[in-house]
Design a protein around this motif. Sequence first.
Motif, PDB file in Angstrom:
ATOM      1  N   VAL A 178       0.928  -1.094   0.018  1.00  0.00           N
ATOM      2  CA  VAL A 178      -0.046   0.000   0.065  1.00  0.00           C
ATOM      3  C   VAL A 178       0.979   1.156  -0.054  1.00  0.00           C
ATOM      4  O   VAL A 178       0.490   2.348  -0.646  1.00  0.00           O
ATOM      5  CB  VAL A 178      -0.888  -0.075   1.208  1.00  0.00           C
ATOM      6  CG1 VAL A 178      -1.723   1.423   1.309  1.00  0.00           C
ATOM      7  CG2 VAL A 178      -2.109  -1.088   0.953  1.00  0.00           C
ATOM      8  N   LEU A 179       1.772   1.218   0.883  1.00  0.00           N
ATOM      9  CA  LEU A 179       2.977   2.354   0.886  1.00  0.00           C
ATOM     10  C   LEU A 179       3.527   2.571  -0.716  1.00  0.00           C
ATOM     11  O   LEU A 179       3.741   3.645  -1.030  1.00  0.00           O
ATOM     12  CB  LEU A 179       3.854   2.048   1.787  1.00  0.00           C
ATOM     13  CG  LEU A 179       3.722   2.548   2.971  1.00  0.00           C
ATOM     14  CD1 LEU A 179       5.063   2.209   4.218  1.00  0.00           C
ATOM     15  CD2 LEU A 179       3.418   3.931   3.316  1.00  0.00           C
ATOM     16  N   ASP A 180       3.659   1.562  -1.283  1.00  0.00           N
ATOM     17  CA  ASP A 180       4.392   1.640  -2.650  1.00  0.00           C
ATOM     18  C   ASP A 180       3.427   2.266  -3.465  1.00  0.00           C
ATOM     19  O   ASP A 180       3.582   3.176  -4.166  1.00  0.00           O
ATOM     20  CB  ASP A 180       4.622   0.117  -3.099  1.00  0.00           C
ATOM     21  CG  ASP A 180       6.023  -0.560  -2.827  1.00  0.00           C
ATOM     22  OD1 ASP A 180       6.565   0.097  -2.052  1.00  0.00           O
ATOM     23  OD2 ASP A 180       5.785  -1.782  -3.125  1.00  0.00           O
ATOM     24  N   MET A 181       2.108   2.020  -3.472  1.00  0.00           N
ATOM     25  CA  MET A 181       1.050   2.437  -4.376  1.00  0.00           C
ATOM     26  C   MET A 181       0.722   3.864  -3.960  1.00  0.00           C
ATOM     27  O   MET A 181       0.335   4.800  -4.870  1.00  0.00           O
ATOM     28  CB  MET A 181      -0.031   1.481  -4.562  1.00  0.00           C
ATOM     29  CG  MET A 181       0.259   0.263  -4.981  1.00  0.00           C
ATOM     30  SD  MET A 181      -1.150  -0.653  -5.280  1.00  0.00           S
ATOM     31  CE  MET A 181      -1.700  -1.185  -3.717  1.00  0.00           C
ATOM     32  N   ALA A 182       0.957   4.334  -2.677  1.00  0.00           N
ATOM     33  CA  ALA A 182       0.569   5.711  -2.348  1.00  0.00           C
ATOM     34  C   ALA A 182       1.668   6.729  -2.697  1.00  0.00           C
ATOM     35  O   ALA A 182       1.828   7.896  -2.535  1.00  0.00           O
ATOM     36  CB  ALA A 182       0.302   5.634  -0.934  1.00  0.00           C
ATOM     37  N   SER A 183       3.284   6.182  -3.017  1.00  0.00           N
ATOM     38  CA  SER A 183       4.412   6.749  -3.408  1.00  0.00           C
ATOM     39  C   SER A 183       4.449   7.645  -4.271  1.00  0.00           C
ATOM     40  O   SER A 183       5.034   8.454  -4.526  1.00  0.00           O
ATOM     41  CB  SER A 183       5.438   5.854  -3.102  1.00  0.00           C
ATOM     42  OG  SER A 183       5.522   5.156  -4.313  1.00  0.00           O
ATOM     43  N   GLY A 184       3.561   7.440  -5.269  1.00  0.00           N
ATOM     44  CA  GLY A 184       3.532   8.189  -6.443  1.00  0.00           C
ATOM     45  C   GLY A 184       4.563   7.710  -7.572  1.00  0.00           C
ATOM     46  O   GLY A 184       4.471   7.751  -8.775  1.00  0.00           O
ATOM     47  N   LYS A 185       5.155   6.627  -7.104  1.00  0.00           N
ATOM     48  CA  LYS A 185       6.049   5.564  -8.029  1.00  0.00           C
ATOM     49  C   LYS A 185       5.517   4.449  -8.322  1.00  0.00           C
ATOM     50  O   LYS A 185       4.373   4.302  -7.662  1.00  0.00           O
ATOM     51  CB  LYS A 185       7.424   5.412  -7.260  1.00  0.00           C
ATOM     52  CG  LYS A 185       8.462   6.456  -7.018  1.00  0.00           C
ATOM     53  CD  LYS A 185       9.064   6.935  -8.147  1.00  0.00           C
ATOM     54  CE  LYS A 185       9.834   8.260  -8.150  1.00  0.00           C
ATOM     55  NZ  LYS A 185      10.121   8.949  -9.347  1.00  0.00           N
ATOM     56  N   LEU A 186       5.941   3.677  -9.171  1.00  0.00           N
ATOM     57  CA  LEU A 186       5.413   2.455  -9.666  1.00  0.00           C
ATOM     58  C   LEU A 186       5.705   1.377  -8.853  1.00  0.00           C
ATOM     59  O   LEU A 186       7.066   1.087  -8.357  1.00  0.00           O
ATOM     60  CB  LEU A 186       5.771   2.138 -10.919  1.00  0.00           C
ATOM     61  CG  LEU A 186       5.076   0.948 -11.939  1.00  0.00           C
ATOM     62  CD1 LEU A 186       3.529   1.545 -12.036  1.00  0.00           C
ATOM     63  CD2 LEU A 186       5.843   0.814 -13.185  1.00  0.00           C
ATOM     64  N   MET A 187       4.603   0.687  -8.346  1.00  0.00           N
ATOM     65  CA  MET A 187       4.958  -0.547  -7.665  1.00  0.00           C
ATOM     66  C   MET A 187       5.381  -1.486  -8.445  1.00  0.00           C
ATOM     67  O   MET A 187       4.815  -1.980  -9.460  1.00  0.00           O
ATOM     68  CB  MET A 187       3.801  -0.973  -6.625  1.00  0.00           C
ATOM     69  CG  MET A 187       3.967  -2.351  -6.310  1.00  0.00           C
ATOM     70  SD  MET A 187       2.675  -2.510  -4.682  1.00  0.00           S
ATOM     71  CE  MET A 187       1.298  -3.148  -5.626  1.00  0.00           C
ATOM     72  N   ASN A 188       6.450  -2.397  -7.939  1.00  0.00           N
ATOM     73  CA  ASN A 188       6.938  -3.660  -8.437  1.00  0.00           C
ATOM     74  C   ASN A 188       7.245  -4.536  -7.509  1.00  0.00           C
ATOM     75  O   ASN A 188       8.351  -4.575  -6.902  1.00  0.00           O
ATOM     76  CB  ASN A 188       8.113  -3.408  -9.370  1.00  0.00           C
ATOM     77  CG  ASN A 188       7.881  -2.718 -10.698  1.00  0.00           C
ATOM     78  OD1 ASN A 188       7.351  -3.321 -11.527  1.00  0.00           O
ATOM     79  ND2 ASN A 188       8.335  -1.399 -10.626  1.00  0.00           N
ATOM     80  N   ARG A 189       6.287  -5.184  -6.827  1.00  0.00           N
ATOM     81  CA  ARG A 189       6.657  -5.946  -5.761  1.00  0.00           C
ATOM     82  C   ARG A 189       6.001  -7.379  -5.809  1.00  0.00           C
ATOM     83  O   ARG A 189       5.027  -7.940  -6.396  1.00  0.00           O
ATOM     84  CB  ARG A 189       5.614  -5.334  -4.509  1.00  0.00           C
ATOM     85  CG  ARG A 189       6.091  -6.285  -2.960  1.00  0.00           C
ATOM     86  CD  ARG A 189       5.494  -5.084  -2.218  1.00  0.00           C
ATOM     87  NE  ARG A 189       6.362  -4.093  -1.684  1.00  0.00           N
ATOM     88  CZ  ARG A 189       7.583  -3.891  -1.436  1.00  0.00           C
ATOM     89  NH1 ARG A 189       8.247  -4.976  -0.698  1.00  0.00           N
ATOM     90  NH2 ARG A 189       8.091  -2.703  -1.112  1.00  0.00           N
ATOM     91  N   LEU A 190       7.072  -8.156  -5.300  1.00  0.00           N
ATOM     92  CA  LEU A 190       6.774  -9.674  -5.256  1.00  0.00           C
ATOM     93  C   LEU A 190       6.601 -10.102  -3.866  1.00  0.00           C
ATOM     94  O   LEU A 190       7.028  -9.742  -2.860  1.00  0.00           O
ATOM     95  CB  LEU A 190       8.322 -10.401  -5.628  1.00  0.00           C
ATOM     96  CG  LEU A 190       8.194 -11.958  -5.301  1.00  0.00           C
ATOM     97  CD1 LEU A 190       7.382 -12.744  -6.107  1.00  0.00           C
ATOM     98  CD2 LEU A 190       9.815 -12.369  -5.346  1.00  0.00           C
ATOM     99  N   ILE A 191       5.270 -10.734  -3.749  1.00  0.00           N
ATOM    100  CA  ILE A 191       5.072 -11.499  -2.366  1.00  0.00           C
ATOM    101  C   ILE A 191       5.420 -12.959  -2.459  1.00  0.00           C
ATOM    102  O   ILE A 191       4.797 -13.660  -3.159  1.00  0.00           O
ATOM    103  CB  ILE A 191       3.766 -11.306  -2.101  1.00  0.00           C
ATOM    104  CG1 ILE A 191       3.005  -9.960  -2.358  1.00  0.00           C
ATOM    105  CG2 ILE A 191       3.238 -11.715  -0.974  1.00  0.00           C
ATOM    106  CD1 ILE A 191       3.404  -9.026  -1.268  1.00  0.00           C
ATOM    107  N   GLN A 192       6.395 -13.142  -1.586  1.00  0.00           N
ATOM    108  CA  GLN A 192       7.010 -14.554  -1.522  1.00  0.00           C
ATOM    109  C   GLN A 192       6.378 -15.328  -0.370  1.00  0.00           C
ATOM    110  O   GLN A 192       6.800 -14.695   0.758  1.00  0.00           O
ATOM    111  CB  GLN A 192       8.303 -14.475  -1.866  1.00  0.00           C
ATOM    112  CG  GLN A 192       8.868 -16.106  -2.331  1.00  0.00           C
ATOM    113  CD  GLN A 192      10.335 -15.861  -2.656  1.00  0.00           C
ATOM    114  OE1 GLN A 192      10.925 -14.864  -2.482  1.00  0.00           O
ATOM    115  NE2 GLN A 192      10.895 -16.987  -3.042  1.00  0.00           N
ATOM    116  N   GLY A 193       5.893 -16.312  -0.537  1.00  0.00           N
ATOM    117  CA  GLY A 193       5.590 -17.114   0.742  1.00  0.00           C
ATOM    118  C   GLY A 193       5.086 -18.695   0.216  1.00  0.00           C
ATOM    119  O   GLY A 193       4.651 -18.838  -0.605  1.00  0.00           O
TER     120      GLY A 193
END
Length: 687
Positions: free
Chosen positions: A270-285
């Motif tokens: 959520v922080l990524d998406m609020a940052s104004g930058k593009l989110m590129n996130r891997l959720i690994q579990g």
Amino acid sequence: MNGLETEVRYVKGIGEKRAKLLNRLSIHTLKDFLNYFPRDYEDRSKLKKISELQFGESACIKAVLATDLNTSRKSGGQTVLKFRVFDDTGSLGITYFNQTYVKNQLCKGNEYIFFGKIQGDFLRPELINPAFEAVSKAGKSTGRILPVYPMISGLTRSIIIQGVEAALAAGFDELNDDLPDSLRKQYDLVHAKDAYQNIHFPKSLADALNARKRFIFEELFFLSIGLRQIKSMRQKENGIPLESLDLGVFFSALGFTLTSAQNKAINEAVLDMASGKLMNRLIQGDVGSGKTAVATACVYAVVKNGYQAALMTPTTILAEQHFFRLAPLFERFSIRTALLTGSLSSKDKANICEKAKNGEIDLLIGTHALIQKEVGFRNLALVITDEQHRFGVNQRTALMTKGTGKALAHTLVMSATPNPRTLALILYGDLDVSIIDELPPGRKPVKTALRGNLARKKVYQFLKQQIFAGRQIYIVCPLVDENGNEELKAVEAYADELKNDFADMEIGFLHGRMKPSKKEEIMCKFTSGAMKILVSTTVIEVGIDVPNATIMVIENAERFGLSQLHQLRGRVGRGDDQSYCILFTESKNEETIKRLEVLCRTNDGFKIAEEDLRLRGPGDFFGKRQHGLPDLKIANLASNVKELKDAQEAAERLLQREPGLTHPENRGIARRVKELFEKNNQSGLLN
Ligand code: ADP
Ligand code: MG
């Protein structure tokens, strides 16, 4: 013109026909010959005495032809040429089958060098069809280290050698080194000229190893640079900025309390998406760690900000499961969900596409049908891929660009394949990572056992008990091949047999080639609990979630890789009840048993993946090009861990110093990185 660019069909001794075959090996120009690396070497440089020869070894001897050359013809029409040779330590028999020309090239009393594998028995050691050369002319096929190339029929080693020699003759002086001197010095790498010479025609095996070391480094280095460039390019990219909002109401509808690992992952995204930058996130579990909940929270945040989201899965069954679960949950928040899979009628498809374009759908769930051209969105802000290890980097990127045209969509990638860390770095080198290292509370580790047919009755007894206690069972059967009808018959036979043992119980069958409506009906019955036993192919391998199913039986377990077995086992152990996994195998192979026992010992996906990688190498580990990375030609991600570390470190340092790679000394690197990714059709990422 650069001599190395000469097309192979113009090379002396090759011609159109062979050129076509060479093209199949991706050899189009002289330069490609240089880059067609040997997979091994045959050391024919050292001579042995006849008395020193060991059975089974391949060796060179220098010996005098002692007997007359007599050709005989066997009943099958085979010609056989037999003779004996001797040196000062003993004598040896040599036989040629069907090679009449040999007779004319040998002469009693002369001395030759022979190379071949020592066969026959202790009393009568023998060379069969050995390579040979007269001592006076030796040095071409004996007396040296010969490269062993991957081969196809119609071509021979000597054709490749001829091509490599022609390439070296035409272009040796043009072989510049794309690695700067300083880098070569630092990592102790030989110059490109020496490396090309020695990887093909080494004077010693040490020379060959040094050449290989250089090419392995080079390959991993260019790959690391490319991935880093993609990452930093993405990091610069602006993304649609979301207003932060209270997710509490949504969390309370989930029906469970999020684990702290889930909470952390959601916060990061959520922080990524609020940052104004593009989110590129891997959720690994690991399997069952609850990645879906993280995805849904992100969807909620995006849609409540007035944007659309898309969720892509590798199988239709998984897309359907997500849809049937998530649609009712989201409906409570007025979030409109739709399902798009390849099996819809074209009318339904068009209808859904229309709605997505108009913004009448907030979340579109689907298979790779989602990345087809017709699919467009009004204001897509988030793209999630589930079970990313089943897709390529390309597919992930294709969906990202489906936004409004103004901005790229944020990317959230979920992967359960617990990649060993070194590999994760390469595979997901362009992503930020959140790790869910915690399972929901109350989960008991799945108990796993290895059994043979003898134990079948007992196992069935146990299965019945579990069914009477209200549980459900998966049976995975590798016999159901996605393409083979014959194998389907075998499954039907399996089914009938099972019905004998489990009379009065509803048993369902599921395989990839079934009609979608039939698949859906069966999954529905199983999910609702009406069906007790589900016999399936590996279509249920990823993502399927039926917590009341507590037993996973896997037939012919030896046919699966460890990571795949772990994924399959991950279908159970999803509720509070004790779950079991029973691996059936009739294999007596020690290695196989050892491999399967790893699974009985641990439930830790990371450990299993490390073991799988060690045992099988990365090729199998990832399946055929599932990772979407450029093909590696010489480096091996499992065994070249040290080289990978060096390459990554070097790449990072270089890009810190000179991110644009425009300095003359680095231009070669920039060009090679571009080539590497272009060749693999990922040029869009690097322009
Ligand atoms: P995976 O990480 O393998 O995709 P899922 O998201 O399918 O796992 O979750 C596995 C199961 O665990 C689901 O039935 C889900 O509802 C449940 N679950 C997820 N998070 C929690 C939690 N924090 N507490 C209890 N159950 C949970
Ligand atoms: Mg999942």
